[in-house]
Design an enzyme around this catalytic site. Structure first.
Site, PDB file in Angstrom:
ATOM      1  N   HIS A 164       4.778 -14.897   5.085  1.00 23.86           N
ATOM      2  CA  HIS A 164       5.834 -13.958   5.467  1.00 23.86           C
ATOM      3  C   HIS A 164       6.227 -14.215   6.926  1.00 23.86           C
ATOM      4  CE1 HIS A 164       4.177 -10.976   2.306  1.00 23.86           C
ATOM      5  NE2 HIS A 164       5.395 -11.274   1.928  1.00 23.86           N
ATOM      6  N   CYS A 251       0.729  -5.614   7.441  1.00 26.65           N
ATOM      7  CA  CYS A 251       0.858  -5.469   5.978  1.00 26.65           C
ATOM      8  C   CYS A 251       0.316  -4.140   5.472  1.00 26.65           C
ATOM      9  CB  CYS A 251       0.103  -6.584   5.265  1.00 26.65           C
ATOM     10  SG  CYS A 251       0.153  -8.165   6.070  1.00 26.65           S
TER      11      CYS A 251
END
Ligand code: CIR
Length: 256
Positions: A164, A251
């Protein structure tokens, strides 16, 4: 400043979360729960309210709640995760977001668009979005259209090396980015000051700025020293079990 955060307790299937690093072994559930509890305490120490969602046994990666929504000061966007095993993690998030946002400003990324929150980095009113294996061009197009309605700017950043966008770059406010690897000289970030991360500590690029304090993963001394030198107070949290399944500090929460 952030006032709210949302986290989700890891489920017992967390050991089966998606990983690109099986050589690190599987997360130990009890330890993951302890580390998650310490993470919640660190968030609270930064002056935010923490809403703790119950474990969801249907989804091994569901503690990574950042990926299912993007929360801004004007609207929330429910994503459409590109990882098939994670796609339906979004099903239960609207009800949670309704506690904070009007239904009219809760938006949704629709298939065939995909987008995961880990690919979205908020820098003031500009949102950088990584085009990754999880977030596709159509997802970014929809995201740009949605955020444009609220006066925000969306800029796409192509990724080559990482899962990501925020695996490798995070915004520490004050015009400063914490950068590792391919993000050290991305033209999109040319105007920002950079705190550079040595390759052997690349995992620690995933720190979070929380109301002036930076939360840093435990065990990365160079990164810790560089963030301190830049003038930020820091809190460290051990994330070893989440690292085993490619997860980090950002996250594990939605922050708004
Ligand atoms: C996954 O592969 O989706 C999870 N094992 C890790 C998700 C990490 N989330 C994030 O960077 N925002």
């Amino acid at each position: 400043m952030f006032t709210h955060t949302i986290v989700r307790t890891p489920c017992s299937k967390v050991c089966d979360g998606i990983t690109s690093a099986p050589e690190l072994g599987k997360p130990v559930y009890g330890k993951a729960l302890e580390q998650h509890a310490a993470y919640i305490e660190a968030l609270k120490a930064c002056g935010v309210d923490v809403k703790v969602l119950p474990a969801d046994e249907a989804f091994p990666d569901s503690c990574f709640v950042e990926d299912v929504a993007v929360v801004t000061r004007k609207c929330a966007v429910i994503t459409n995760p590109g990882a098939p095993s994670r796609n339906h993690e979004t099903d239960s998030i609207r009800g949670v977001l309704l506690e904070y946002y009007d239904d009219a400003v809760i938006e949704k990324i629709q298939a065939p668009g995909t987008l995961e929150g880990g690919d979205v980095m908020m820098c003031g009113d500009t949102f950088y979005v990584g085009r990754s294996a999880r977030t596709n061009a159509e997802g970014i197009r929809q995201f740009g259209e949605i955020l444009g309605k609220y006066g925000f700017t969306v800029i796409e950043v192509p990724l080559a090396e990482v899962l990501h966008l925020k695996t490798g770059v995070n915004y520490l406010e004050n015009g400063t980015m914490l950068v590792a690897g391919e993000f050290t000289d991305k033209p999109e970030f040319a105007a920002y000051k950079k705190i550079e991360i040595p390759v052997e500590e690349a995992y620690a690029a995933n720190c979070i700025w929380m109301n002036g304090t930076v939360i840093v993963p435990e065990g990365y001394p160079t990164v810790l020293a560089r963030i301190r030198e830049a003038g930020y107070p820091v809190i460290t949290v051990d994330t070893s079990e989440f690292r085993k399944i490619d997860g980090g500090l950002s996250c594990l929460s939605l922050r708004f």
